[in-house]
Design a protein around this motif. Structure first.
Motif, PDB file in Angstrom:
ATOM      1  N   HIS A  31     -47.611  53.197   0.036  1.00 36.30           N
ATOM      2  CA  HIS A  31     -47.618  51.732   0.066  1.00 36.30           C
ATOM      3  C   HIS A  31     -48.453  51.175  -1.083  1.00 36.30           C
ATOM      4  CE1 HIS A  31     -47.201  47.727   1.545  1.00 36.30           C
ATOM      5  NE2 HIS A  31     -48.495  47.557   1.330  1.00 36.30           N
ATOM      6  N   PHE A  32     -47.803  50.350  -1.918  1.00 35.48           N
ATOM      7  CA  PHE A  32     -48.457  49.784  -3.106  1.00 35.48           C
ATOM      8  C   PHE A  32     -49.259  48.530  -2.759  1.00 35.48           C
ATOM      9  CE2 PHE A  32     -46.829  51.509  -7.276  1.00 35.48           C
ATOM     10  CZ  PHE A  32     -46.365  52.701  -6.744  1.00 35.48           C
ATOM     11  N   LYS A  39     -55.965  38.865  -0.712  1.00 34.35           N
ATOM     12  CA  LYS A  39     -55.203  38.888   0.539  1.00 34.35           C
ATOM     13  C   LYS A  39     -54.801  40.318   0.904  1.00 34.35           C
ATOM     14  CE  LYS A  39     -52.436  34.775   1.398  1.00 34.35           C
ATOM     15  NZ  LYS A  39     -51.082  34.282   1.213  1.00 34.35           N
ATOM     16  N   MET A  40     -54.296  41.032  -0.109  1.00 31.97           N
ATOM     17  CA  MET A  40     -53.837  42.409   0.156  1.00 31.97           C
ATOM     18  C   MET A  40     -55.015  43.294   0.556  1.00 31.97           C
ATOM     19  SD  MET A  40     -50.914  43.413  -2.596  1.00 31.97           S
ATOM     20  CE  MET A  40     -49.505  42.382  -2.958  1.00 31.97           C
ATOM     21  N   LYS A  43     -56.174  42.773   4.116  1.00 31.72           N
ATOM     22  CA  LYS A  43     -55.265  43.372   5.111  1.00 31.72           C
ATOM     23  C   LYS A  43     -55.259  44.893   5.065  1.00 31.72           C
ATOM     24  CE  LYS A  43     -51.570  40.019   5.161  1.00 31.72           C
ATOM     25  NZ  LYS A  43     -50.231  39.820   4.665  1.00 31.72           N
ATOM     26  N   ASN A  57     -52.422  50.032  -7.173  1.00 34.61           N
ATOM     27  CA  ASN A  57     -51.620  50.040  -8.402  1.00 34.61           C
ATOM     28  C   ASN A  57     -52.384  49.361  -9.535  1.00 34.61           C
ATOM     29  OD1 ASN A  57     -49.378  50.111 -10.170  1.00 34.61           O
ATOM     30  ND2 ASN A  57     -48.718  48.085  -9.469  1.00 34.61           N
ATOM     31  N   ASP A  60     -47.685  48.586 -14.034  1.00 32.66           N
ATOM     32  CA  ASP A  60     -46.728  47.466 -14.027  1.00 32.66           C
ATOM     33  C   ASP A  60     -46.866  46.669 -12.719  1.00 32.66           C
ATOM     34  OD1 ASP A  60     -45.971  48.559 -16.378  1.00 32.66           O
ATOM     35  OD2 ASP A  60     -43.977  49.168 -15.749  1.00 32.66           O
ATOM     36  N   ALA A  61     -46.684  45.374 -12.829  1.00 31.12           N
ATOM     37  CA  ALA A  61     -46.863  44.379 -11.746  1.00 31.12           C
ATOM     38  C   ALA A  61     -48.295  43.861 -11.714  1.00 31.12           C
ATOM     39  CB  ALA A  61     -46.459  44.893 -10.364  1.00 31.12           C
ATOM     40  N   ARG A  91     -52.083  54.427  -9.003  1.00 35.27           N
ATOM     41  CA  ARG A  91     -51.195  54.603 -10.167  1.00 35.27           C
ATOM     42  C   ARG A  91     -51.944  54.013 -11.338  1.00 35.27           C
ATOM     43  NH1 ARG A  91     -45.139  52.026 -11.088  1.00 35.27           N
ATOM     44  NH2 ARG A  91     -46.275  50.049 -11.142  1.00 35.27           N
ATOM     45  N   ALA A 182     -36.324  51.736 -11.971  1.00 42.63           N
ATOM     46  CA  ALA A 182     -36.368  50.516 -12.784  1.00 42.63           C
ATOM     47  C   ALA A 182     -36.607  50.867 -14.249  1.00 42.63           C
ATOM     48  CB  ALA A 182     -37.455  49.580 -12.268  1.00 42.63           C
ATOM     49  N   VAL A 195     -33.892  47.003  -9.211  1.00 45.89           N
ATOM     50  CA  VAL A 195     -34.899  48.054  -8.969  1.00 45.89           C
ATOM     51  C   VAL A 195     -34.360  48.924  -7.838  1.00 45.89           C
ATOM     52  CG1 VAL A 195     -37.276  48.548  -8.297  1.00 45.89           C
ATOM     53  CG2 VAL A 195     -36.782  46.547  -9.709  1.00 45.89           C
ATOM     54  N   PRO A 251     -39.341  52.781  -5.959  1.00 44.90           N
ATOM     55  CA  PRO A 251     -39.267  51.412  -5.438  1.00 44.90           C
ATOM     56  C   PRO A 251     -37.850  50.932  -5.134  1.00 44.90           C
ATOM     57  CG  PRO A 251     -39.473  51.370  -7.819  1.00 44.90           C
ATOM     58  CD  PRO A 251     -39.504  52.824  -7.432  1.00 44.90           C
ATOM     59  N   TRP A 277     -41.522  54.688  -1.770  1.00 47.32           N
ATOM     60  CA  TRP A 277     -42.554  53.661  -1.944  1.00 47.32           C
ATOM     61  C   TRP A 277     -42.262  52.497  -1.012  1.00 47.32           C
ATOM     62  CZ3 TRP A 277     -43.099  52.694  -7.968  1.00 47.32           C
ATOM     63  CH2 TRP A 277     -43.412  53.910  -8.590  1.00 47.32           C
ATOM     64  N   LEU A 279     -43.172  48.482  -1.173  1.00 50.55           N
ATOM     65  CA  LEU A 279     -43.764  47.445  -2.027  1.00 50.55           C
ATOM     66  C   LEU A 279     -44.243  46.276  -1.191  1.00 50.55           C
ATOM     67  CD1 LEU A 279     -41.116  47.340  -4.903  1.00 50.55           C
ATOM     68  CD2 LEU A 279     -43.155  48.761  -4.725  1.00 50.55           C
ATOM     69  N   HIS A 280     -43.706  46.180   0.012  1.00 47.41           N
ATOM     70  CA  HIS A 280     -43.958  45.031   0.881  1.00 47.41           C
ATOM     71  C   HIS A 280     -44.120  45.602   2.293  1.00 47.41           C
ATOM     72  CE1 HIS A 280     -42.869  41.456   3.282  1.00 47.41           C
ATOM     73  NE2 HIS A 280     -43.184  40.741   2.215  1.00 47.41           N
ATOM     74  N   PRO A 281     -44.936  44.927   3.141  1.00 49.56           N
ATOM     75  CA  PRO A 281     -45.152  45.486   4.489  1.00 49.56           C
ATOM     76  C   PRO A 281     -43.852  45.802   5.234  1.00 49.56           C
ATOM     77  CG  PRO A 281     -46.691  43.688   4.089  1.00 49.56           C
ATOM     78  CD  PRO A 281     -45.797  43.742   2.886  1.00 49.56           C
TER      79      PRO A 281
HETATM   80  C1  LIG Z   1     -40.892  48.970 -10.644  1.00 51.41           C
HETATM   81  C2  LIG Z   1     -42.341  49.157 -10.096  1.00 51.41           C
HETATM   82  O1  LIG Z   1     -43.236  49.546 -10.806  1.00 51.41           O
HETATM   83  S1  LIG Z   1     -42.588  48.803  -8.420  1.00 51.41           S
HETATM   84  C3  LIG Z   1     -44.338  48.914  -8.217  1.00 51.41           C
HETATM   85  C4  LIG Z   1     -45.060  47.710  -8.714  1.00 51.41           C
HETATM   86  N1  LIG Z   1     -44.846  46.544  -7.877  1.00 51.41           N
HETATM   87  C5  LIG Z   1     -45.667  46.269  -6.864  1.00 51.41           C
HETATM   88  O2  LIG Z   1     -46.655  46.949  -6.623  1.00 51.41           O
HETATM   89  C6  LIG Z   1     -45.328  45.064  -6.028  1.00 51.41           C
HETATM   90  C7  LIG Z   1     -46.128  45.025  -4.744  1.00 51.41           C
HETATM   91  N2  LIG Z   1     -45.662  43.956  -3.889  1.00 51.41           N
HETATM   92  C8  LIG Z   1     -45.926  42.675  -4.149  1.00 51.41           C
HETATM   93  O3  LIG Z   1     -46.635  42.340  -5.074  1.00 51.41           O
HETATM   94  C9  LIG Z   1     -45.352  41.642  -3.207  1.00 51.41           C
HETATM   95  O4  LIG Z   1     -44.903  42.249  -2.036  1.00 51.41           O
HETATM   96  C10 LIG Z   1     -44.163  40.842  -3.793  1.00 51.41           C
HETATM   97  C11 LIG Z   1     -44.606  40.094  -5.046  1.00 51.41           C
HETATM   98  C12 LIG Z   1     -43.006  41.741  -4.117  1.00 51.41           C
HETATM   99  C13 LIG Z   1     -43.698  39.835  -2.733  1.00 51.41           C
HETATM  100  O5  LIG Z   1     -44.836  39.116  -2.354  1.00 51.41           O
HETATM  101  P1  LIG Z   1     -44.726  37.760  -1.513  1.00 51.41           P
HETATM  102  O6  LIG Z   1     -43.724  36.852  -2.164  1.00 51.41           O
HETATM  103  O7  LIG Z   1     -46.113  37.249  -1.295  1.00 51.41           O
HETATM  104  O8  LIG Z   1     -44.090  38.268  -0.151  1.00 51.41           O
HETATM  105  P2  LIG Z   1     -44.184  37.590   1.242  1.00 51.41           P
HETATM  106  O9  LIG Z   1     -44.358  36.111   1.119  1.00 51.41           O
HETATM  107  O10 LIG Z   1     -43.025  38.056   2.059  1.00 51.41           O
HETATM  108  O11 LIG Z   1     -45.508  38.225   1.865  1.00 51.41           O
HETATM  109  C14 LIG Z   1     -45.811  38.148   3.212  1.00 51.41           C
HETATM  110  C15 LIG Z   1     -47.213  38.616   3.419  1.00 51.41           C
HETATM  111  O12 LIG Z   1     -47.312  39.993   3.088  1.00 51.41           O
HETATM  112  C16 LIG Z   1     -48.331  40.207   2.141  1.00 51.41           C
HETATM  113  N3  LIG Z   1     -47.917  41.283   1.243  1.00 51.41           N
HETATM  114  C17 LIG Z   1     -46.895  41.275   0.366  1.00 51.41           C
HETATM  115  N4  LIG Z   1     -46.840  42.447  -0.282  1.00 51.41           N
HETATM  116  C18 LIG Z   1     -47.852  43.197   0.189  1.00 51.41           C
HETATM  117  C19 LIG Z   1     -48.295  44.494  -0.105  1.00 51.41           C
HETATM  118  N5  LIG Z   1     -47.700  45.267  -1.034  1.00 51.41           N
HETATM  119  N6  LIG Z   1     -49.349  44.971   0.587  1.00 51.41           N
HETATM  120  C20 LIG Z   1     -49.974  44.222   1.511  1.00 51.41           C
HETATM  121  N7  LIG Z   1     -49.605  42.963   1.829  1.00 51.41           N
HETATM  122  C21 LIG Z   1     -48.550  42.453   1.165  1.00 51.41           C
HETATM  123  C22 LIG Z   1     -48.467  38.876   1.396  1.00 51.41           C
HETATM  124  O13 LIG Z   1     -49.769  38.759   0.858  1.00 51.41           O
HETATM  125  C23 LIG Z   1     -48.226  37.884   2.527  1.00 51.41           C
HETATM  126  O14 LIG Z   1     -49.425  37.750   3.262  1.00 51.41           O
HETATM  127  P3  LIG Z   1     -49.735  36.408   4.123  1.00 51.41           P
HETATM  128  O15 LIG Z   1     -48.689  36.347   5.188  1.00 51.41           O
HETATM  129  O16 LIG Z   1     -51.104  36.651   4.656  1.00 51.41           O
HETATM  130  O17 LIG Z   1     -49.644  35.268   3.148  1.00 51.41           O
END
Ligand SMILES: CC(=O)SCCNC(=O)CCNC(=O)[C@H](O)C(C)(C)COP(=O)(O)OP(=O)(O)OC[C@H]1O[C@@H](n2cnc3c(N)ncnc32)[C@H](O)[C@@H]1OP(=O)(O)O
Ligand SMILES: O=CC(=O)O
Ligand SMILES: [Mg+2]
Length: 353
Positions: A31-32, A39-40, A43, A57, A60-61, A91, A182, A195, A251, A277, A279-281
């Motif tokens: 989990h990234f 915020k992240m 949690k 991470n 990238d991102a 990473r 990607a 992706v 991803p 991976w 990327l999102h919960p």
């Molecule tokens: C090709 C590559 O290299 S992929 C690897 C690099 N990319 C990453 O690491 C991306 C990681 N993920 C993220 O940054 C985000 O999930 C995004 C940008 C994709 C989407 O984010 P959001 O638009 O905020 O999603 P969303 O609104 O659905 O989030 C809901 C909740 O989950 C949280 N959340 C979203 N992603 C994560 C995560 N990876 N870990 C923990 N919490 C998360 C948000 O902070 C939000 O919290 P809240 O309810 O307290 O406000």
């Protein structure tokens, strides 16, 4: 590759001995998170309770102006948070970037005893692993790290795919690999903007209907979308497995399309990947569902092993032929199920352990 005689010698005086077998704790999802995102991080204890691996991470991102806060945030996470049995990975930035040296130096000297695995992006060949391997040994020795930090290669360039076997065998530190669709798509100049997942244009098609020796115009032909990643993921799985490493799918970027994410994860699971991976919960739950062996398959595998304890001969069980090869598949299934059952009481009950 270093001489077989020296393969398991530490690369720096005072560095820990390399491991001889790669540990395989629950690894269904990596989990990234971005440790510069408050915020992240807030949690993270909850997230870690759900996930098998959490990864800070830095690449990238993470935008350029947050590279340092992300690194410093990860140090804080390593020092201050108790993640229980959940693994902590990172990473780091790419080896051709100006940040990676500070990433490695800071992380190993500050939290080297907390980091299980370092994922190295855009690995092109064994030389990249050799560079990281020696540097990690020097830093481990300097910091007095007792357990060797393992290395995970991100397979996401055409050259990396071409050299995948050499990368897998480059060091006893090699823990596994992730498949990065990607960057790989960009590296190969594939004409996509996605992706992971399939593409509606990448199909196979039924033959045309012919009349009077001519292709009938306006007919509907059956098409089926194909998997553009099959070849490379299968190569990665073979390279990892022959070297005792763990292969992962990377991803899936269409966060809202949970159905396609599950399909992509399942294809990787069936090919031999141990996890993917998130990327999102929402993707943690998908990975848990896909990479935990299905209950009916585990129950059937247990039945086969009970009926043929030594795997010898040929047998019919529930109308299906069983021999040494199917018995080995059942062992893979049951061994994984036993390990996951230890972490997950719901699975334990469902699997009947
Ligand atoms: C090709 C590559 O290299 S992929 C690897 C690099 N990319 C990453 O690491 C991306 C990681 N993920 C993220 O940054 C985000 O999930 C995004 C940008 C994709 C989407 O984010 P959001 O638009 O905020 O999603 P969303 O609104 O659905 O989030 C809901 C909740 O989950 C949280 N959340 C979203 N992603 C994560 C995560 N990876 N870990 C923990 N919490 C998360 C948000 O902070 C939000 O919290 P809240 O309810 O307290 O406000
Ligand atoms: O980093 C991952 C990728 O797909 O690129
Ligand atoms: Mg990438």
């Amino acid at each position: 590759m270093r001489s077989p005689k020296d393969f398991f010698k530490p690369l720096c005086v005072g560095a820990p001995d390399p491991v001889r077998e790669i540990p395989f704790p629950p690894s269904r999802m990596i989990h990234f998170f971005d440790a510069s995102n408050e915020k992240m991080v807030a949690k993270l204890p909850d997230t870690a309770a759900q996930a098998d691996i959490v990864l800070g991470n830095l690449e990238d991102a993470v935008p350029v102006d947050r590279k340092v806060p992300a690194r410093e945030g990860l140090v804080k996470v390593g020092k201050e948070l108790d993640l229980g049995s959940t693994q902590l990975w990172t990473r780091v930035n790419a080896l051709d970037s100006p940040w990676v040296l500070d990433d490695l130096t800071t992380l190993v000297t500050e939290i080297g005893d907390k980091l299980d695995v370092i994922m190295v992006p855009k690995v092109e060949g064994p030389w990249d692993i050799h560079y990281v391997d020696r540097l990690l040994a020097q830093l481990e020795a300097k910091a007095g790290v007792k357990k060797p930090i393992l290395v995970h290669a991100l397979l996401e360039t055409a050259q990396g795919v071409a050299n995948v076997e050499e990368i897998a065998a480059a060091s006893p530190r090699m823990q596994g690999m992730s498949f990065g669709p990607a960057d790989l798509a960009a590296s190969r100049r594939m004409k996509t903007t996605r992706v992971g997942g399939g593409h509606p244009g990448y199909v196979s098609m039924s033959d045309p209907e012919i009349a009077d020796g001519q292709i009938v115009e306006g007919q509907t032909r059956i098409t089926a979308q194909q998997d553009p990643w099959h070849y490379s993921i299968a190569r990665m799985v073979d390279a990892c497995t022959m070297n005792g490493l763990l292969p992962f799918y990377g991803p899936f970027g269409d966060i809202k399309d949970v159905v396609a994410c599950e399909a992509q994860f399942r294809a990787a699971f069936l090919l031999g990947c141990v996890g993917a991976w998130s990327l999102h919960p929402v993707q943690i739950g998908i990975a848990k569902k896909v990479f935990s062996p299905p209950v009916d398959e585990v129950l059937f595998a247990k039945k086969v092993i009970e009926a043929i304890p030594d795997g010898a001969g040929v047998h019919m069980i529930d109308g299906k032929m069983q021999d040494d090869a199917t018995w080995k598949q059942c062992q893979v299934m049951v061994t994984l199920a036993e390990m996951l059952a230890e972490k997950d009481p719901e699975l334990k009950e469902a699997y009947g352990f």
